[in-house]
Design an enzyme around this catalytic site. Structure first.
Site, mmCIF file in Angstrom:
data_model
loop_
_atom_site.group_PDB
_atom_site.id
_atom_site.type_symbol
_atom_site.label_atom_id
_atom_site.label_comp_id
_atom_site.label_asym_id
_atom_site.label_seq_id
_atom_site.Cartn_x
_atom_site.Cartn_y
_atom_site.Cartn_z
ATOM 1 N N SER A 139 0.856 -1.195 0.000
ATOM 2 C CA SER A 139 0.000 0.000 0.000
ATOM 3 C C SER A 139 0.888 1.239 0.000
ATOM 4 O O SER A 139 2.018 1.202 0.516
ATOM 5 C CB SER A 139 -0.869 -0.009 1.263
ATOM 6 O OG SER A 139 -1.412 1.271 1.515
ATOM 7 N N TYR A 153 -1.992 -0.634 10.322
ATOM 8 C CA TYR A 153 -2.170 -1.059 8.922
ATOM 9 C C TYR A 153 -0.953 -0.653 8.091
ATOM 10 O O TYR A 153 -0.389 -1.470 7.350
ATOM 11 C CB TYR A 153 -3.450 -0.425 8.357
ATOM 12 C CG TYR A 153 -3.664 -0.702 6.892
ATOM 13 C CD1 TYR A 153 -4.174 -1.914 6.455
ATOM 14 C CD2 TYR A 153 -3.334 0.252 5.933
ATOM 15 C CE1 TYR A 153 -4.363 -2.174 5.108
ATOM 16 C CE2 TYR A 153 -3.512 0.009 4.593
ATOM 17 C CZ TYR A 153 -4.028 -1.205 4.175
ATOM 18 O OH TYR A 153 -4.198 -1.455 2.831
HETATM 19 N N1 LIG Z 1 -8.607 -0.242 -1.384
HETATM 20 C C1 LIG Z 1 -7.519 0.473 -1.193
HETATM 21 O O1 LIG Z 1 -7.522 1.717 -1.240
HETATM 22 C C2 LIG Z 1 -6.207 -0.233 -0.960
HETATM 23 C C3 LIG Z 1 -5.039 0.526 -1.021
HETATM 24 C C4 LIG Z 1 -3.822 -0.094 -0.807
HETATM 25 C C5 LIG Z 1 -3.773 -1.451 -0.577
HETATM 26 N N2 LIG Z 1 -4.928 -2.169 -0.519
HETATM 27 C C6 LIG Z 1 -4.812 -3.609 -0.259
HETATM 28 O O2 LIG Z 1 -5.504 -4.321 -1.259
HETATM 29 C C7 LIG Z 1 -5.877 -5.608 -0.748
HETATM 30 C C8 LIG Z 1 -7.340 -5.871 -1.084
HETATM 31 O O3 LIG Z 1 -8.131 -4.965 -0.333
HETATM 32 P P1 LIG Z 1 -9.457 -4.299 -0.885
HETATM 33 O O4 LIG Z 1 -9.254 -2.837 -0.895
HETATM 34 O O5 LIG Z 1 -9.915 -4.993 -2.115
HETATM 35 O O6 LIG Z 1 -10.428 -4.576 0.358
HETATM 36 P P2 LIG Z 1 -11.704 -5.531 0.542
HETATM 37 O O7 LIG Z 1 -12.729 -5.248 -0.497
HETATM 38 O O8 LIG Z 1 -12.075 -5.376 1.965
HETATM 39 O O9 LIG Z 1 -11.128 -6.976 0.280
HETATM 40 C C9 LIG Z 1 -10.348 -7.656 1.238
HETATM 41 C C10 LIG Z 1 -10.291 -9.112 0.842
HETATM 42 O O10 LIG Z 1 -9.442 -9.789 1.770
HETATM 43 C C11 LIG Z 1 -10.109 -10.927 2.230
HETATM 44 N N3 LIG Z 1 -9.713 -11.245 3.605
HETATM 45 C C12 LIG Z 1 -9.712 -10.442 4.700
HETATM 46 N N4 LIG Z 1 -9.337 -11.134 5.788
HETATM 47 C C13 LIG Z 1 -9.120 -12.406 5.371
HETATM 48 C C14 LIG Z 1 -8.734 -13.605 6.011
HETATM 49 N N5 LIG Z 1 -8.505 -13.665 7.345
HETATM 50 N N6 LIG Z 1 -8.611 -14.733 5.281
HETATM 51 C C15 LIG Z 1 -8.833 -14.706 3.958
HETATM 52 N N7 LIG Z 1 -9.205 -13.613 3.271
HETATM 53 C C16 LIG Z 1 -9.347 -12.481 3.985
HETATM 54 C C17 LIG Z 1 -11.600 -10.634 2.147
HETATM 55 O O11 LIG Z 1 -12.303 -11.858 1.929
HETATM 56 P P3 LIG Z 1 -13.237 -12.607 3.018
HETATM 57 O O12 LIG Z 1 -13.736 -11.572 3.985
HETATM 58 O O13 LIG Z 1 -14.315 -13.225 2.184
HETATM 59 O O14 LIG Z 1 -12.326 -13.624 3.627
HETATM 60 C C18 LIG Z 1 -11.654 -9.793 0.884
HETATM 61 O O15 LIG Z 1 -11.797 -10.596 -0.242
HETATM 62 C C19 LIG Z 1 -5.584 -5.571 0.750
HETATM 63 O O16 LIG Z 1 -4.359 -6.224 1.017
HETATM 64 C C20 LIG Z 1 -5.440 -4.091 1.033
HETATM 65 O O17 LIG Z 1 -4.633 -3.835 2.153
HETATM 66 C C21 LIG Z 1 -6.138 -1.587 -0.702
#
Ligand SMILES: NC(=O)c1ccc[n+]([C@@H]2O[C@H](COP(=O)([O-])OP(=O)(O)OC[C@H]3O[C@@H](n4cnc5c(N)ncnc54)[C@H](OP(=O)(O)O)[C@@H]3O)[C@@H](O)[C@H]2O)c1
Length: 251
Positions: A139, A153
């Protein structure tokens, strides 16, 4: 034919990356805890791309043994896994010392120990295959220490970025292996992780646009990418040097 395993594929970036990589001709191994979402996504992708193969499995990345078992089971399904995207992540948190160790611990456990288990399992597979592409979703918050709810985080995402760089350095000394490592640092991308945040987040893009930038960096096998490039590439450089009182306003 190329096979990509994506964790955290049930929503947000992971689900959209699955759609975009399938449209680009890749087969998919998808996992997360919410398997109903994965089943729906599989149905949707196969309707749009009938030639693709998509396998889904339940996985909680905080269950160490399950991470290794699920990755090995996917490898057995497909024969080989070309790429693993360590994407599952949690964005819960509270300022440190305000009584929410539970939330900060959950984020630290998922994003550090969970990411490490996934990375160990993926790299084991790749070492056995002598080839592969490890993608770690870090991130932009990893660039500096962050205040408020994001402190833990951001620290977990710095861990992820250093983990990837360290493995890349290790592999440089092992010429028989054709394993690439990509560390991706997304800026703000709309997803479930931030859909309840009311305050406007700077330079936020929608899920499809943000994931397109991630997919392009992955397909180019970039070692390190801040995405979308505008504004996050120059912003990353600025973040490294700006005073903390300016950087803290980014959250
Ligand atoms: N959105 C942003 O602005 C942003 C920016 C920088 C980095 N990121 C990174 O991008 C990645 C995806 O995030 P997102 O933004 O798409 O958020 P999101 O929509 O909340 O997706 C998070 C995903 O992680 C899974 N997850 C969470 N805890 C888990 C666990 N214990 N076991 C297995 N799966 C788990 C969830 O699936 P289940 O709940 O179904 O298990 C979900 O599919 C993350 O690593 C996040 O830190 C996001």
């Amino acid at each position: 034919m190329s096979v990509t395993l994506i964790t955290g594929a049930s929503s947000g970036i992971g689900a959209e990356l699955a759609r975009q990589l399938a449209a680009a001709g890749e087969d998919l191994a998808l996992c997360a805890r919410r398997t109903d979402r994965l089943d729906d996504l599989r149905t949707e992708i196969l309707a749009a791309q009938p030639g693709r193969r998509v396998e889904v499995r339940a996985l909680d990345v905080t269950d160490d043994a399950a991470v290794f078992a699920v990755f090995r089971a996917f490898a057995a399904d497909f024969g080989t896994i070309d790429r693993v995207v360590v994407n599952a992540g949690l964005g819960k948190g509270a300022p440190v010392g305000t009584g929410r160790f539970d939330a900060n611990r959950a984020t630290a456990y998922t994003n550090v120990i969970g990411a490490l288990a996934q990375t160990e399992a993926a790299t084991e597979l790749f070492r056995a295959q002598k080839r592969g592409h490890l993608v770690l979703i870090s991130s932009m918050s990893a660039m500096r220490g962050m205040p408020k709810k994001v402190t833990v985080y951001a620290a977990t995402k710095a861990f992820v970025a250093h983990l990837g760089e360290g493995i890349r350095g290790e592999l440089l000394g092992e010429p028989g292996l054709d394993i690439d490592v990509s560390v991706i640092l997304p800026g703000y991308i709309r997803s479930e992780m931030n859909d309840k945040v009311k305050k406007p987040m700077p330079f936020m893009v929608d899920t499809v646009t943000g994931t397109r930038a991630i997919a392009a960096a992955i397909q180019a096998r970039k070692p390190y990418a801040r995405v979308p490039a505008w504004p996050w590439r120059p912003m990353g450089t600025a973040m490294r040097h700006l005073p903390l009182k300016v950087v803290r306003r980014l959250t």
